[in-house]
Design a protein around this motif. Structure first.
Motif, PDB file in Angstrom:
ATOM      1  N   SER A   1       0.866  -1.175   0.000  1.00 34.52           N
ATOM      2  CA  SER A   1       0.000   0.000   0.000  1.00 34.52           C
ATOM      3  C   SER A   1       0.902   1.224   0.000  1.00 34.52           C
ATOM      4  CB  SER A   1      -0.907   0.014   1.229  1.00 34.52           C
ATOM      5  OG  SER A   1      -1.703   1.186   1.240  1.00 34.52           O
ATOM      6  N   TYR A   2       0.457   2.278  -0.675  1.00 35.56           N
ATOM      7  CA  TYR A   2       1.316   3.451  -0.814  1.00 35.56           C
ATOM      8  C   TYR A   2       0.496   4.733  -0.902  1.00 35.56           C
ATOM      9  CZ  TYR A   2       0.026   2.808  -5.739  1.00 35.56           C
ATOM     10  OH  TYR A   2      -0.682   2.653  -6.915  1.00 35.56           O
ATOM     11  N   LEU A   3       1.174   5.849  -0.673  1.00 33.43           N
ATOM     12  CA  LEU A   3       0.634   7.185  -0.908  1.00 33.43           C
ATOM     13  C   LEU A   3       1.427   7.760  -2.077  1.00 33.43           C
ATOM     14  CD1 LEU A   3      -1.234   9.527   0.171  1.00 33.43           C
ATOM     15  CD2 LEU A   3       0.804  10.350   1.378  1.00 33.43           C
ATOM     16  N   ALA A   4       0.776   7.932  -3.234  1.00 35.32           N
ATOM     17  CA  ALA A   4       1.454   8.398  -4.444  1.00 35.32           C
ATOM     18  C   ALA A   4       1.271   9.898  -4.617  1.00 35.32           C
ATOM     19  CB  ALA A   4       0.912   7.662  -5.669  1.00 35.32           C
ATOM     20  N   TYR A   5       2.384  10.622  -4.591  1.00 36.94           N
ATOM     21  CA  TYR A   5       2.348  12.057  -4.869  1.00 36.94           C
ATOM     22  C   TYR A   5       2.256  12.259  -6.380  1.00 36.94           C
ATOM     23  CZ  TYR A   5       4.354  12.022  -0.172  1.00 36.94           C
ATOM     24  OH  TYR A   5       4.582  11.786   1.167  1.00 36.94           O
ATOM     25  N   ASN A   6       1.590  13.311  -6.817  1.00 29.05           N
ATOM     26  CA  ASN A   6       1.604  13.625  -8.248  1.00 29.05           C
ATOM     27  C   ASN A   6       2.866  14.429  -8.530  1.00 29.05           C
ATOM     28  OD1 ASN A   6       1.301  14.351 -10.886  1.00 29.05           O
ATOM     29  ND2 ASN A   6      -0.842  14.939 -10.707  1.00 29.05           N
ATOM     30  N   THR A   7       3.880  13.756  -9.041  1.00 30.97           N
ATOM     31  CA  THR A   7       5.191  14.382  -9.231  1.00 30.97           C
ATOM     32  C   THR A   7       5.229  15.356 -10.401  1.00 30.97           C
ATOM     33  OG1 THR A   7       5.965  12.553 -10.622  1.00 30.97           O
ATOM     34  CG2 THR A   7       6.320  12.356  -8.242  1.00 30.97           C
ATOM     35  N   LEU A   8       4.122  15.503 -11.123  1.00 30.63           N
ATOM     36  CA  LEU A   8       4.053  16.480 -12.215  1.00 30.63           C
ATOM     37  C   LEU A   8       3.535  17.836 -11.735  1.00 30.63           C
ATOM     38  CD1 LEU A   8       2.570  14.322 -15.134  1.00 30.63           C
ATOM     39  CD2 LEU A   8       4.964  14.916 -14.714  1.00 30.63           C
ATOM     40  N   VAL A   9       3.049  17.877 -10.491  1.00 31.79           N
ATOM     41  CA  VAL A   9       2.424  19.094  -9.965  1.00 31.79           C
ATOM     42  C   VAL A   9       3.236  19.616  -8.784  1.00 31.79           C
ATOM     43  CG1 VAL A   9       0.349  20.041  -8.874  1.00 31.79           C
ATOM     44  CG2 VAL A   9       0.133  18.347 -10.722  1.00 31.79           C
ATOM     45  N   ALA A  10       3.585  20.912  -8.818  1.00 35.57           N
ATOM     46  CA  ALA A  10       4.333  21.530  -7.733  1.00 35.57           C
ATOM     47  C   ALA A  10       3.489  21.560  -6.451  1.00 35.57           C
ATOM     48  CB  ALA A  10       4.738  22.952  -8.127  1.00 35.57           C
ATOM     49  N   PRO A  11       4.107  21.435  -5.279  1.00 38.12           N
ATOM     50  CA  PRO A  11       5.543  21.271  -5.048  1.00 38.12           C
ATOM     51  C   PRO A  11       5.991  19.809  -5.008  1.00 38.12           C
ATOM     52  CG  PRO A  11       4.462  21.521  -2.943  1.00 38.12           C
ATOM     53  CD  PRO A  11       3.371  21.579  -3.989  1.00 38.12           C
ATOM     54  N   PHE A  12       5.076  18.887  -5.398  1.00 33.95           N
ATOM     55  CA  PHE A  12       5.385  17.456  -5.320  1.00 33.95           C
ATOM     56  C   PHE A  12       6.355  17.007  -6.418  1.00 33.95           C
ATOM     57  CE2 PHE A  12       1.005  18.159  -3.780  1.00 33.95           C
ATOM     58  CZ  PHE A  12       1.224  17.900  -2.432  1.00 33.95           C
ATOM     59  N   ASP A  13       6.725  17.957  -7.297  1.00 37.64           N
ATOM     60  CA  ASP A  13       7.722  17.653  -8.313  1.00 37.64           C
ATOM     61  C   ASP A  13       9.133  17.669  -7.730  1.00 37.64           C
ATOM     62  OD1 ASP A  13       7.480  20.391  -7.845  1.00 37.64           O
ATOM     63  OD2 ASP A  13       8.071  20.950  -9.881  1.00 37.64           O
ATOM     64  N   LYS A  14       9.272  18.103  -6.479  1.00 38.62           N
ATOM     65  CA  LYS A  14      10.575  18.156  -5.819  1.00 38.62           C
ATOM     66  C   LYS A  14      10.762  16.940  -4.908  1.00 38.62           C
ATOM     67  CE  LYS A  14      10.790  23.222  -5.542  1.00 38.62           C
ATOM     68  NZ  LYS A  14      10.939  24.380  -4.609  1.00 38.62           N
ATOM     69  N   PRO A  15      11.806  16.124  -5.138  1.00 35.36           N
ATOM     70  CA  PRO A  15      12.048  14.967  -4.263  1.00 35.36           C
ATOM     71  C   PRO A  15      12.224  15.356  -2.802  1.00 35.36           C
ATOM     72  CG  PRO A  15      13.390  14.826  -6.245  1.00 35.36           C
ATOM     73  CD  PRO A  15      12.772  16.189  -6.254  1.00 35.36           C
ATOM     74  N   GLU A  16      12.831  16.543  -2.558  1.00 37.09           N
ATOM     75  CA  GLU A  16      13.057  16.941  -1.172  1.00 37.09           C
ATOM     76  C   GLU A  16      11.745  17.222  -0.431  1.00 37.09           C
ATOM     77  OE1 GLU A  16      14.284  18.307  -3.904  1.00 37.09           O
ATOM     78  OE2 GLU A  16      14.432  20.508  -3.797  1.00 37.09           O
ATOM     79  N   VAL A  17      10.725  17.689  -1.158  1.00 35.06           N
ATOM     80  CA  VAL A  17       9.406  17.880  -0.555  1.00 35.06           C
ATOM     81  C   VAL A  17       8.786  16.532  -0.226  1.00 35.06           C
ATOM     82  CG1 VAL A  17       7.040  18.672  -0.976  1.00 35.06           C
ATOM     83  CG2 VAL A  17       8.978  20.120  -1.627  1.00 35.06           C
ATOM     84  N   ARG A  18       8.877  15.609  -1.151  1.00 36.90           N
ATOM     85  CA  ARG A  18       8.288  14.276  -0.948  1.00 36.90           C
ATOM     86  C   ARG A  18       8.971  13.547   0.211  1.00 36.90           C
ATOM     87  NH1 ARG A  18       8.873  14.298  -6.919  1.00 36.90           N
ATOM     88  NH2 ARG A  18      10.501  12.701  -6.795  1.00 36.90           N
ATOM     89  N   ARG A  19      10.286  13.655   0.281  1.00 39.84           N
ATOM     90  CA  ARG A  19      11.007  12.994   1.375  1.00 39.84           C
ATOM     91  C   ARG A  19      10.638  13.616   2.723  1.00 39.84           C
ATOM     92  NH1 ARG A  19      15.424  12.956  -2.440  1.00 39.84           N
ATOM     93  NH2 ARG A  19      16.241  14.878  -1.511  1.00 39.84           N
ATOM     94  N   ALA A  20      10.455  14.931   2.753  1.00 42.87           N
ATOM     95  CA  ALA A  20      10.071  15.598   4.000  1.00 42.87           C
ATOM     96  C   ALA A  20       8.698  15.116   4.465  1.00 42.87           C
ATOM     97  CB  ALA A  20      10.071  17.111   3.797  1.00 42.87           C
ATOM     98  N   LEU A  21       7.749  15.035   3.540  1.00 46.22           N
ATOM     99  CA  LEU A  21       6.410  14.554   3.896  1.00 46.22           C
ATOM    100  C   LEU A  21       6.457  13.114   4.397  1.00 46.22           C
ATOM    101  CD1 LEU A  21       4.382  16.085   0.913  1.00 46.22           C
ATOM    102  CD2 LEU A  21       4.420  16.892   3.289  1.00 46.22           C
ATOM    103  N   ASN A  22       7.295  12.291   3.767  1.00 50.20           N
ATOM    104  CA  ASN A  22       7.423  10.894   4.194  1.00 50.20           C
ATOM    105  C   ASN A  22       7.902  10.786   5.643  1.00 50.20           C
ATOM    106  OD1 ASN A  22       6.601  10.138   1.670  1.00 50.20           O
ATOM    107  ND2 ASN A  22       8.552   9.251   1.024  1.00 50.20           N
ATOM    108  N   LYS A  23       8.814  11.678   6.025  1.00 52.57           N
ATOM    109  CA  LYS A  23       9.334  11.634   7.393  1.00 52.57           C
ATOM    110  C   LYS A  23       8.281  12.051   8.423  1.00 52.57           C
ATOM    111  CE  LYS A  23      14.231  12.363   6.385  1.00 52.57           C
ATOM    112  NZ  LYS A  23      15.393  13.273   6.554  1.00 52.57           N
ATOM    113  N   ALA A  24       7.247  12.753   7.961  1.00 53.58           N
ATOM    114  CA  ALA A  24       6.209  13.225   8.885  1.00 53.58           C
ATOM    115  C   ALA A  24       5.139  12.187   9.149  1.00 53.58           C
ATOM    116  CB  ALA A  24       5.572  14.493   8.322  1.00 53.58           C
TER     117      ALA A  24
END
Length: 531
Positions: free
Chosen positions: A289-312
């Motif tokens: 099971s996963y939570l998929a960010y839409n990496t085509l839409v800002a700010p989810f196009d930034k890996p550093e944003v996605r990694r920060a959310l994952n840590k939360a």
């Protein structure tokens, strides 16, 4: 409203029993309505259960309760030395089902196989867009239109697939639901009558059960195919009693109103195990099971944003609340029971303070986002709404405002594939063929963007590794490439991986011959029920 819905469903089920009072009937309390009855068009498990696993067969099949292949409609096959030609010898004497809406005049032949695949592969095929929005999501996402050069008729009972390149998982792919074999004769009649959409409403194949009728969102009825090539089934009638509420499914099972139910609430499992009339089958799921960010839409196009959310996100808290211990936190996009799983990878640590600082550093402080929650129970996520609420609370701690949204299941699947979709979507996957390619390329490959790749993520480094792995038959080399691909995935974080669950299927003790399947499907061929 719930009482009225329950009453209508009960009335529908009662009518089914009345219809087949003298027959041996198996009732399956299914968890959702099918999206349609053409398995090539969809990816949902509830749709496959109601179509490909009842009405249809494939050239090759998976053995009950296994990922091992065995002959299906093809009794044998050969593969060329260069791995680019697969020649299948079809069974002689395979009969299509006779129904109230169509009577076949011939048996299975090569034309049916060619039709079943060419409609998915060729944009100019008259059946390629026979229903609005047809995207052949599975076939397209796996790159079949680019992989398959041609499907050729050698003779009436011999078909040859010519590939543009070697493809290690190709044979296993042909055992998957989207590769079900349709009747070209039936399709030709529908086309001549201007009723092409009926192919997705009234299925007709070679499978163990003949479609009888569907009362929308309530009941699907089947009867045993009397001329099934594998022998007539032991049960005469098969009924899908569509019951979206897991607690209600459990009540019906305990009351003897159905014989099998999928996906019980974790809180109900212990009580179901105590029932002397039930067996509760369990096994580790080949799922994620996963939570998929839409990496085509800002700010989810930034890996550093996605990694920060994952840590939360406190994934252990989700596993505890939703599965009550019957799952494990996921760190990779493939389950730990699958070969090539890279156990050396370190998971995201739950660290709200670090997450907040990293989100601010990435310029995404004060983020507002939508979080999509599935409306149905699936083996990999029993209660997406509860999981979403926990994520919402976690993300609020780092200043992220989350709006939880949902849609009816078929609409959810459709909208979540949209490249312009906002926010992040909870989904998951149960392996269809036991090969890592079925996760890594099917869910994360560039060709699956706009389809099964809900993260809309196309990373050349990852994609090159996965594509290279598909083209070698050397298992050690494939393993190495998939391990490297998982490293790239973790670094780029298109998903927050959530869990790998243990599956439970409560079954009446009157039932015999039913196997819980590692591929997450529900099959009723070979099943019997005591009267």
């Amino acid at each position: 409203m719930r009482k009225l819905t329950t009453l209508l469903a009960a009335t529908a089920i009662a009518s089914v029993f009345a219809y087949s009072a003298s027959a041996k009937t198996l009732v399956y309390c299914s968890e959702a309505s099918p999206e349609g009855f053409d398995p090539g068009l969809y990816t949902g498990g509830q749709t496959f259960d109601a179509s490909s696993r009842t009405a249809y067969n494939r050239l090759v099949e998976f053995k009950h309760g296994s990922t091992e292949l065995e002959p299906g409609l093809a009794e044998s096959w050969t593969v060329s030395d260069d791995g680019k030609e697969y020649t299948f010898k079809l069974r002689a004497g395979v009969k299509f089902q006779t129904t109230d809406f169509f009577t076949p005049t011939r048996e299975l032949n090569a034309d049916d196989v060619i039709f079943s695949f060419e409609r998915q592969l060729k944009a100019d095929n008259p059946w390629n867009k026979y229903v609005e929005g047809a995207a052949w999501e599975y076939s397209a996402g796996m790159g079949f239109p680019e992989l398959i050069k041609s499907v050729e008729k050698v003779d009436d009972l011999t078909v040859k697939f010519v590939l543009n390149r070697p493809e290690a998982p190709f044979l296993a792919d042909l055992g998957m639901d989207f590769a079900s074999i349709m009747s070209k004769e039936y399709a030709d009649k529908l086309q001549a009558d201007g009723k092409m959409a009926q192919l997705n409403q009234m299925p007709l194949g070679t499978g163990p059960f003949t479609f009888v009728g569907y009362q929308t969102d309530a009941v699907i009825r089947y009867k045993a195919h009397p001329d099934y090539w594998h022998g007539k089934e032991k049960i005469d009638d098969l009924v899908f009693a569509i019951t979206t509420d897991a607690a209600v499914r459990a009540q019906k099972l305990k009351a003897g109103e159905c014989h099998i139910m999928p996906y019980p609430n974790a809180a109900d499992v212990a009580e179901l195990k105590k029932d002397p009339n039930l067996n509760v089958i369990e096994q580790p799921g080949l799922n994620v099971s996963y939570l998929a960010y839409n990496t085509l839409v800002a700010p989810f196009d930034k890996p550093e944003v996605r990694r920060a959310l994952n840590k939360a996100i406190n994934k252990q808290a989700i596993v505890d609340a939703v599965f009550q211990g019957a799952a494990q936190v996921a760190k990779n996009p493939i389950p730990p029971t699958m070969w090539s799983y890279n156990d050396k990878i370190e998971d995201d640590k739950y660290d709200p303070e670090a997450a907040k600082k990293e989100l601010e550093a990435a310029g995404a402080a004060g983020l507002k986002m939508k979080l999509w929650a599935m409306p149905v129970s699936r083996p990999y996520m029993l209660n997406a709404r509860r999981a979403a609420e926990l994520m919402q609370a976690d993300l609020a701690k780092i200043g992220v405002e989350v709006e939880i949204v949902s849609f009816e299941w078929a609409e959810y699947l459709k909208r979540s594939s949209d490249k312009a979709r906002d926010g992040a979507v909870i989904l998951g996957w149960t392996g269809d063929n036991g090969d890592p390619d079925n996760f890594l390329d099917t869910l994360l490959g560039c060709t699956a963007v706009g389809g099964n790749n809900r993260a809309q993520w196309c990373n050349k480094e990852f994609d090159d590794l996965v594509k290279k792995a598909k083209q070698t038959a050397d298992l050690a080399e494939r393993t190495k490439l998939y391990e490297e691909a998982q490293v790239v995935f973790k670094r780029e974080a298109p998903w927050a991986t959530i869990d790998h669950s243990v599956g439970f299927t409560p079954v009446s003790k009157k039932v015999s011959g039913y196997f819980m399947d590692p591929l997450g499907i529900h099959r009723f061929d070979g099943v019997d029920v005591a009267e």
